[in-house]
Design a protein around this motif. Sequence first.
Motif, PDB file in Angstrom:
ATOM      1  N   ILE A 302      12.839 -26.575 -57.527  1.00 10.40           N
ATOM      2  CA  ILE A 302      11.696 -27.215 -58.184  1.00 10.40           C
ATOM      3  C   ILE A 302      10.394 -26.790 -57.520  1.00 10.40           C
ATOM      4  CG2 ILE A 302      10.558 -29.422 -58.616  1.00 10.40           C
ATOM      5  CD1 ILE A 302      13.313 -30.653 -59.004  1.00 10.40           C
ATOM      6  N   GLY A 303      10.398 -26.739 -56.182  1.00 12.47           N
ATOM      7  CA  GLY A 303       9.201 -26.323 -55.453  1.00 12.47           C
ATOM      8  C   GLY A 303       8.774 -24.914 -55.829  1.00 12.47           C
ATOM      9  N   GLU A 304       9.731 -24.003 -55.918  1.00  9.06           N
ATOM     10  CA  GLU A 304       9.422 -22.626 -56.312  1.00  9.06           C
ATOM     11  C   GLU A 304       8.867 -22.566 -57.729  1.00  9.06           C
ATOM     12  OE1 GLU A 304      12.951 -20.327 -55.782  1.00  9.06           O
ATOM     13  OE2 GLU A 304      12.327 -19.660 -53.804  1.00  9.06           O
ATOM     14  N   ALA A 305       9.472 -23.336 -58.628  1.00 11.56           N
ATOM     15  CA  ALA A 305       9.011 -23.333 -60.018  1.00 11.56           C
ATOM     16  C   ALA A 305       7.575 -23.834 -60.121  1.00 11.56           C
ATOM     17  CB  ALA A 305       9.939 -24.189 -60.878  1.00 11.56           C
ATOM     18  N   VAL A 306       7.269 -24.870 -59.362  1.00 17.49           N
ATOM     19  CA  VAL A 306       5.897 -25.424 -59.384  1.00 17.49           C
ATOM     20  C   VAL A 306       4.909 -24.403 -58.834  1.00 17.49           C
ATOM     21  CG1 VAL A 306       4.395 -27.179 -58.378  1.00 17.49           C
ATOM     22  CG2 VAL A 306       6.640 -27.828 -59.274  1.00 17.49           C
ATOM     23  N   ILE A 307       5.273 -23.756 -57.728  1.00 21.90           N
ATOM     24  CA  ILE A 307       4.375 -22.772 -57.118  1.00 21.90           C
ATOM     25  C   ILE A 307       4.134 -21.599 -58.071  1.00 21.90           C
ATOM     26  CG2 ILE A 307       4.187 -21.060 -55.270  1.00 21.90           C
ATOM     27  CD1 ILE A 307       5.657 -23.084 -53.469  1.00 21.90           C
ATOM     28  N   ARG A 308       5.203 -21.099 -58.722  1.00 19.06           N
ATOM     29  CA  ARG A 308       5.031 -19.980 -59.662  1.00 19.06           C
ATOM     30  C   ARG A 308       4.157 -20.386 -60.841  1.00 19.06           C
ATOM     31  NH1 ARG A 308      10.555 -18.948 -58.539  1.00 19.06           N
ATOM     32  NH2 ARG A 308      11.191 -20.054 -60.429  1.00 19.06           N
ATOM     33  N   HIS A 309       4.319 -21.637 -61.298  1.00 23.28           N
ATOM     34  CA  HIS A 309       3.491 -22.124 -62.406  1.00 23.28           C
ATOM     35  C   HIS A 309       2.016 -22.176 -62.006  1.00 23.28           C
ATOM     36  CE1 HIS A 309       2.336 -24.401 -65.943  1.00 23.28           C
ATOM     37  NE2 HIS A 309       1.789 -25.312 -65.160  1.00 23.28           N
ATOM     38  N   VAL A 310       1.743 -22.662 -60.810  1.00 24.89           N
ATOM     39  CA  VAL A 310       0.352 -22.754 -60.329  1.00 24.89           C
ATOM     40  C   VAL A 310      -0.247 -21.368 -60.177  1.00 24.89           C
ATOM     41  CG1 VAL A 310      -1.080 -23.428 -58.361  1.00 24.89           C
ATOM     42  CG2 VAL A 310       0.689 -24.985 -59.201  1.00 24.89           C
ATOM     43  N   VAL A 311       0.531 -20.434 -59.627  1.00 24.08           N
ATOM     44  CA  VAL A 311       0.042 -19.063 -59.439  1.00 24.08           C
ATOM     45  C   VAL A 311      -0.260 -18.406 -60.774  1.00 24.08           C
ATOM     46  CG1 VAL A 311       0.692 -16.749 -58.665  1.00 24.08           C
ATOM     47  CG2 VAL A 311       1.161 -18.719 -57.212  1.00 24.08           C
ATOM     48  N   ARG A 312       0.632 -18.601 -61.775  1.00 20.40           N
ATOM     49  CA  ARG A 312       0.391 -18.010 -63.098  1.00 20.40           C
ATOM     50  C   ARG A 312      -0.869 -18.580 -63.740  1.00 20.40           C
ATOM     51  NH1 ARG A 312       6.118 -18.325 -63.777  1.00 20.40           N
ATOM     52  NH2 ARG A 312       5.867 -20.329 -64.862  1.00 20.40           N
ATOM     53  N   ARG A 313      -1.058 -19.896 -63.627  1.00 19.82           N
ATOM     54  CA  ARG A 313      -2.256 -20.521 -64.204  1.00 19.82           C
ATOM     55  C   ARG A 313      -3.518 -20.002 -63.519  1.00 19.82           C
ATOM     56  NH1 ARG A 313      -2.091 -25.103 -67.335  1.00 19.82           N
ATOM     57  NH2 ARG A 313      -4.053 -25.791 -66.422  1.00 19.82           N
ATOM     58  N   ARG A 314      -3.432 -19.818 -62.197  1.00 14.02           N
ATOM     59  CA  ARG A 314      -4.604 -19.329 -61.465  1.00 14.02           C
ATOM     60  C   ARG A 314      -4.944 -17.897 -61.880  1.00 14.02           C
ATOM     61  NH1 ARG A 314      -4.313 -20.237 -55.188  1.00 14.02           N
ATOM     62  NH2 ARG A 314      -4.326 -22.385 -56.005  1.00 14.02           N
ATOM     63  N   LYS A 315      -3.910 -17.067 -62.029  1.00 13.20           N
ATOM     64  CA  LYS A 315      -4.142 -15.678 -62.452  1.00 13.20           C
ATOM     65  C   LYS A 315      -4.723 -15.633 -63.861  1.00 13.20           C
ATOM     66  CE  LYS A 315      -0.675 -13.339 -59.586  1.00 13.20           C
ATOM     67  NZ  LYS A 315       0.595 -12.554 -59.593  1.00 13.20           N
ATOM     68  N   PHE A 316      -4.197 -16.503 -64.739  1.00 12.33           N
ATOM     69  CA  PHE A 316      -4.705 -16.547 -66.112  1.00 12.33           C
ATOM     70  C   PHE A 316      -6.159 -16.982 -66.140  1.00 12.33           C
ATOM     71  CE2 PHE A 316      -5.472 -18.903 -70.057  1.00 12.33           C
ATOM     72  CZ  PHE A 316      -5.214 -17.900 -70.999  1.00 12.33           C
ATOM     73  N   ALA A 317      -6.479 -17.994 -65.314  1.00 17.39           N
ATOM     74  CA  ALA A 317      -7.858 -18.474 -65.274  1.00 17.39           C
ATOM     75  C   ALA A 317      -8.804 -17.402 -64.773  1.00 17.39           C
ATOM     76  CB  ALA A 317      -7.928 -19.722 -64.381  1.00 17.39           C
ATOM     77  N   LEU A 318      -8.361 -16.636 -63.755  1.00 15.22           N
ATOM     78  CA  LEU A 318      -9.211 -15.572 -63.217  1.00 15.22           C
ATOM     79  C   LEU A 318      -9.399 -14.447 -64.234  1.00 15.22           C
ATOM     80  CD1 LEU A 318      -7.856 -15.342 -59.540  1.00 15.22           C
ATOM     81  CD2 LEU A 318     -10.074 -16.226 -60.291  1.00 15.22           C
ATOM     82  N   SER A 319      -8.315 -14.119 -64.957  1.00 17.69           N
ATOM     83  CA  SER A 319      -8.422 -13.039 -65.933  1.00 17.69           C
ATOM     84  C   SER A 319      -9.270 -13.435 -67.119  1.00 17.69           C
ATOM     85  CB  SER A 319      -7.018 -12.630 -66.401  1.00 17.69           C
ATOM     86  OG  SER A 319      -6.410 -13.698 -67.104  1.00 17.69           O
ATOM     87  N   ALA A 320      -9.353 -14.740 -67.404  1.00 19.19           N
ATOM     88  CA  ALA A 320     -10.130 -15.219 -68.555  1.00 19.19           C
ATOM     89  C   ALA A 320     -11.618 -15.317 -68.252  1.00 19.19           C
ATOM     90  CB  ALA A 320      -9.601 -16.582 -69.001  1.00 19.19           C
ATOM     91  N   GLN A 321     -11.999 -15.248 -66.976  1.00 16.87           N
ATOM     92  CA  GLN A 321     -13.423 -15.342 -66.623  1.00 16.87           C
ATOM     93  C   GLN A 321     -14.160 -14.089 -67.074  1.00 16.87           C
ATOM     94  OE1 GLN A 321     -13.680 -16.070 -62.443  1.00 16.87           O
ATOM     95  NE2 GLN A 321     -12.924 -18.164 -62.580  1.00 16.87           N
ATOM     96  N   PRO A 322     -15.324 -14.233 -67.681  1.00 15.15           N
ATOM     97  CA  PRO A 322     -16.091 -13.049 -68.097  1.00 15.15           C
ATOM     98  C   PRO A 322     -16.595 -12.269 -66.893  1.00 15.15           C
ATOM     99  CG  PRO A 322     -17.403 -15.040 -68.350  1.00 15.15           C
ATOM    100  CD  PRO A 322     -16.020 -15.499 -68.010  1.00 15.15           C
ATOM    101  N   ALA A 323     -16.657 -10.968 -67.035  1.00 18.06           N
ATOM    102  CA  ALA A 323     -17.145 -10.128 -65.944  1.00 18.06           C
ATOM    103  C   ALA A 323     -18.613 -10.428 -65.684  1.00 18.06           C
ATOM    104  CB  ALA A 323     -16.958  -8.644 -66.287  1.00 18.06           C
ATOM    105  N   ALA A 324     -18.967 -10.394 -64.419  1.00 23.88           N
ATOM    106  CA  ALA A 324     -20.349 -10.705 -64.062  1.00 23.88           C
ATOM    107  C   ALA A 324     -21.280  -9.588 -64.555  1.00 23.88           C
ATOM    108  CB  ALA A 324     -20.468 -10.853 -62.554  1.00 23.88           C
TER     109      ALA A 324
END
Length: 324
Positions: A302-324
């Motif tokens: 469960i701990g691994e699944a939660v960590i992978r979910h958080v990492v994926r959301r963080r990567k998605f959020a970073l990729s969705a940010q417009p370039a400066a």
Amino acid sequence: MKMTAETRSNLARIALMLGVYLIFASRIPSYYSMAGVAALLDGAVLAGIIAIGVGLTMIAGEMDLSVGSMAAFAGILSIKFYAFGILPAFLLVILVCAVIGAIQGYCIYRLNISSMVFTIGTLIALRGLTLVISQEKTALIPFEDIAQTDILSTKFFIFSIPSIILLLLVLLVDFLSRRTLWGREVFAIGGGRSEARAAGVSMKRPIVLIFSLSAALAGLAGALLSIKSGSASPLGFEAVVLEAVTACLIGGIALSGGRGSIPGILIGLFTIRFLVSGIAALGAPFWMQSLATGALLIVVIIGEAVIRHVVRRRKFALSAQPAA
């Protein structure tokens, strides 16, 4: 130097392992004595050697469930071959088991059949063969020769020959899996069969080799424990596959394949051994060991699944940010 995801994962697992150890060491004085540590190392040998082979099959996206029967088969063979000497007995057993494993791997590749289904069949067949060659009796080393097995119990500081073999195998197989073409093929077919085929990766070679190595390691483990104790039961080692698979999962091997490391398996193995041995030393009932191990595995997954979910959301959020 940036730390890799695998290194961070293994460090977290080491912290968990040390945490389990320190909890019981604070309650059990023998846990941190030389004799206690030596006993913990020796208790990990059987499941540890077998877990290395099982872990390789899991990394490749396969599963070898026949290792318990293979170890029992090897134990009986090692007692039969003992008349040739300790070293020849080991070599003959490893060779026989490796050939059986290679045939098993080739059949799985050629028939394109689920390895779990096939190795269940092998488990049953090997159990029957072991009962036949043992005549349904425990095989014993002759009393006049039993003193020769004392070398396997000799201690070098906290290490015995079986525990040294376990640690050397971890280093060797880790090197082979990381630094050779075969090792890269194992990770490639575990990460995605279609992509591996498209890249021209052989399916036959890695599958045959992982099952051959898994069987050889199970044979070595069964022979080591049987010769060391001077006897072998045809129905021995039935539960070892559960501990081996659990050690792999806690150590970071993915059931889907393509992810994990051999040192991680060792970390998972000792986490289980510290937990089980500590519970037993405290006098808790036997069922508590299984309950605690299962609970630990669930928490880790469960701990691994939660960590992978958080990492994926963080990567998605970073990729969705417009370039400066």
